[in-house]
Scaffold this motif. Structure first.
Motif, PDB file in Angstrom:
ATOM      1  N   VAL A 139       8.264  44.862  54.703  1.00 29.24           N
ATOM      2  CA  VAL A 139       9.071  43.841  54.031  1.00 29.24           C
ATOM      3  C   VAL A 139      10.559  44.083  54.269  1.00 29.24           C
ATOM      4  O   VAL A 139      11.329  43.146  54.513  1.00 29.24           O
ATOM      5  N   SER A 140      10.983  45.332  54.217  1.00 27.10           N
ATOM      6  CA  SER A 140      12.389  45.670  54.434  1.00 27.10           C
ATOM      7  C   SER A 140      12.844  45.269  55.841  1.00 27.10           C
ATOM      8  O   SER A 140      13.954  44.768  56.025  1.00 27.10           O
ATOM      9  N   LEU A 141      11.972  45.479  56.822  1.00 24.98           N
ATOM     10  CA  LEU A 141      12.300  45.108  58.197  1.00 24.98           C
ATOM     11  C   LEU A 141      12.520  43.606  58.327  1.00 24.98           C
ATOM     12  O   LEU A 141      13.442  43.145  59.009  1.00 24.98           O
ATOM     13  N   ILE A 143      13.245  41.362  55.790  1.00 29.34           N
ATOM     14  CA  ILE A 143      14.386  40.895  54.991  1.00 29.34           C
ATOM     15  C   ILE A 143      15.719  41.244  55.653  1.00 29.34           C
ATOM     16  O   ILE A 143      16.655  40.442  55.664  1.00 29.34           O
ATOM     17  N   THR A 144      15.799  42.464  56.241  1.00 33.13           N
ATOM     18  CA  THR A 144      17.050  42.886  56.882  1.00 33.13           C
ATOM     19  C   THR A 144      17.110  42.497  58.354  1.00 33.13           C
ATOM     20  O   THR A 144      18.117  42.728  59.016  1.00 33.13           O
ATOM     21  N   LYS A 145      16.001  41.927  58.857  1.00 36.82           N
ATOM     22  CA  LYS A 145      15.872  41.561  60.282  1.00 36.82           C
ATOM     23  C   LYS A 145      16.078  42.782  61.191  1.00 36.82           C
ATOM     24  O   LYS A 145      16.583  42.668  62.311  1.00 36.82           O
ATOM     25  N   GLY A 146      15.701  43.937  60.669  1.00 38.70           N
ATOM     26  CA  GLY A 146      15.745  45.164  61.458  1.00 38.70           C
ATOM     27  C   GLY A 146      17.095  45.823  61.540  1.00 38.70           C
ATOM     28  O   GLY A 146      17.261  46.844  62.212  1.00 38.70           O
ATOM     29  N   ASN A 147      18.105  45.269  60.860  1.00 42.18           N
ATOM     30  CA  ASN A 147      19.457  45.834  60.930  1.00 42.18           C
ATOM     31  C   ASN A 147      20.016  45.943  59.519  1.00 42.18           C
ATOM     32  O   ASN A 147      20.609  45.002  59.002  1.00 42.18           O
ATOM     33  N   ILE A 148      19.815  47.091  58.905  1.00 44.63           N
ATOM     34  CA  ILE A 148      20.247  47.289  57.518  1.00 44.63           C
ATOM     35  C   ILE A 148      21.763  47.199  57.381  1.00 44.63           C
ATOM     36  O   ILE A 148      22.280  46.653  56.414  1.00 44.63           O
ATOM     37  N   LEU A 149      22.495  47.706  58.396  1.00 45.23           N
ATOM     38  CA  LEU A 149      23.956  47.713  58.332  1.00 45.23           C
ATOM     39  C   LEU A 149      24.540  46.299  58.408  1.00 45.23           C
ATOM     40  O   LEU A 149      25.585  46.010  57.827  1.00 45.23           O
ATOM     41  N   LEU A 270      11.826  36.594  65.951  1.00 40.53           N
ATOM     42  CA  LEU A 270      12.364  37.911  66.276  1.00 40.53           C
ATOM     43  C   LEU A 270      11.220  38.912  66.388  1.00 40.53           C
ATOM     44  O   LEU A 270      10.241  38.835  65.639  1.00 40.53           O
ATOM     45  N   ILE A 271      11.346  39.851  67.310  1.00 39.69           N
ATOM     46  CA  ILE A 271      10.326  40.890  67.484  1.00 39.69           C
ATOM     47  C   ILE A 271      10.116  41.670  66.189  1.00 39.69           C
ATOM     48  O   ILE A 271       8.994  42.075  65.854  1.00 39.69           O
ATOM     49  N   VAL A 272      11.197  41.843  65.414  1.00 38.99           N
ATOM     50  CA  VAL A 272      11.111  42.629  64.190  1.00 38.99           C
ATOM     51  C   VAL A 272      10.153  41.984  63.174  1.00 38.99           C
ATOM     52  O   VAL A 272       9.548  42.675  62.351  1.00 38.99           O
ATOM     53  N   TYR A 273       9.978  40.652  63.253  1.00 36.86           N
ATOM     54  CA  TYR A 273       9.026  39.992  62.358  1.00 36.86           C
ATOM     55  C   TYR A 273       7.614  40.530  62.599  1.00 36.86           C
ATOM     56  O   TYR A 273       6.848  40.763  61.663  1.00 36.86           O
ATOM     57  N   PHE A 274       7.286  40.735  63.867  1.00 38.66           N
ATOM     58  CA  PHE A 274       5.934  41.200  64.200  1.00 38.66           C
ATOM     59  C   PHE A 274       5.772  42.687  63.898  1.00 38.66           C
ATOM     60  O   PHE A 274       4.675  43.137  63.554  1.00 38.66           O
TER      61      PHE A 274
END
Length: 294
Positions: A139-141, A143-149, A270-274
């Motif tokens: 879920v964190s990936l 919501i943040t789209k893989g970029n927390i910063l 986005l790849i991060v969704y998968f």
């Protein structure tokens, strides 16, 4: 040619999985002209009517009418949770990226783990902890789209609403374990209550309109098959297999759903969704597959 009981069970479960994986597509189709309040009302009404016809065919009406007021009160209370799940989920599909919504939607197995510990007093194990951690990472990936910063609040409110819908479904699932009535009858009453609740919310927050011919097709498919007859397939499939053996296969649904959504709709992917979806599915599988060592 006679089909064996095990093969028949596989057919029922496969049909159910296929139908449930179409939910996102038909929600998107119908919401071109309808808002989520209107779509919820029409979909719930047709789900109720389809299950009512099945109850009549199975001669279950006499049994339903024999239920006490307490049973109806419990079923209507559970129906409210089911109603909130669908209403908030339809809102999500209407206002956010479908793949994002799909991933957040499948946090319900993680919520089931947590609620089962609190409500059903189930034992806390390392496996359950691992499942929750995997789900949280997934879920964190997303919501943040893989970029927390570079975290953006865009659509965060919608995704939190979808997460609330997943919580409602998890609470509904956990509390439903305490209901000891015919499953098809219970689902019919859930959709009856959802029809009533959605009518009042539609009148309060939206307006009553007659759907277009295109919308009717999506409403009928969703109401009659995806949210109606699919439950019958599911219940019949469970008559041939243990729920613990079937549960892991339900995680094929988000994979199929993602494939169908990408195939039909031109949305940013986005790849991060998968990657997030993989973590969420893994969390559900870890929790579903029983092991002796943990």
């Amino acid at each position: 040619m006679k089909i064996s009981q095990s093969n028949l069970g596989i057919v029922y479960i496969s049909l159910c999985i296929f139908l449930w994986s179409l939910l996102g597509i038909f929600v998107k189709f119908a919401q071109s002209n309808l808002d989520h309040y209107q779509y919820m009302f029409y979909s719930s009404a047709f789900s109720f009517l389809s299950l009512l016809l099945i109850a009549i065919a199975n001669k279950n009406l006499k049994e339903i009418l024999s239920y006490t007021k307490k049973i109806f009160l419990v079923l209507f209370a559970l129906g409210f949770l089911d109603f909130m799940f669908y209403l908030l989920l339809y809102f999500g599909y209407h206002n956010a990226n479908s793949i994002e919504v799909l991933v957040i939607q499948y946090t319900w197995p993680i919520f089931i783990v947590i609620l089962s510990l609190i409500i059903l007093k189930e034992d806390f194990t390392k496996r359950k902890l691992f499942a929750v951690i995997l789900g949280f990472i997934g879920v964190s990936l997303v919501i943040t789209k893989g970029n927390i910063l570079a975290f953006s609040l865009k659509n965060i409110d919608v995704l939190l609403i979808v997460m609330l819908s997943a919580f409602c479904f998890a609470l509904f699932s956990v509390l439903s374990k305490k209901v000891k009535v015919n499953a098809i009858n219970a689902v019919m009453i859930y959709f009856l209550s959802a029809t009533i609740y959605s009518f009042f919310t539609m009148q309060t927050f939206s307006s009553f309109i007659v759907p277009s011919s295109k919308d009717w097709i999506a409403i009928l498919v969703n109401g009659v098959f995806i949210n109606g007859i699919s439950y019958v397939f599911w219940i019949k499939g469970l008559q041939f297999f243990d729920a613990s053996k079937v549960a892991p296969f339900t995680f094929i649904i988000p994979i199929l759903s993602a494939f169908f959504l990408i195939l039909v709709f031109n949305e940013p992917i986005l790849i991060v969704y998968f990657v997030g979806l993989a973590f969420v599915i893994a969390a559900g599988l870890v929790n579903s597959i029983k092991t002796k060592s943990i």
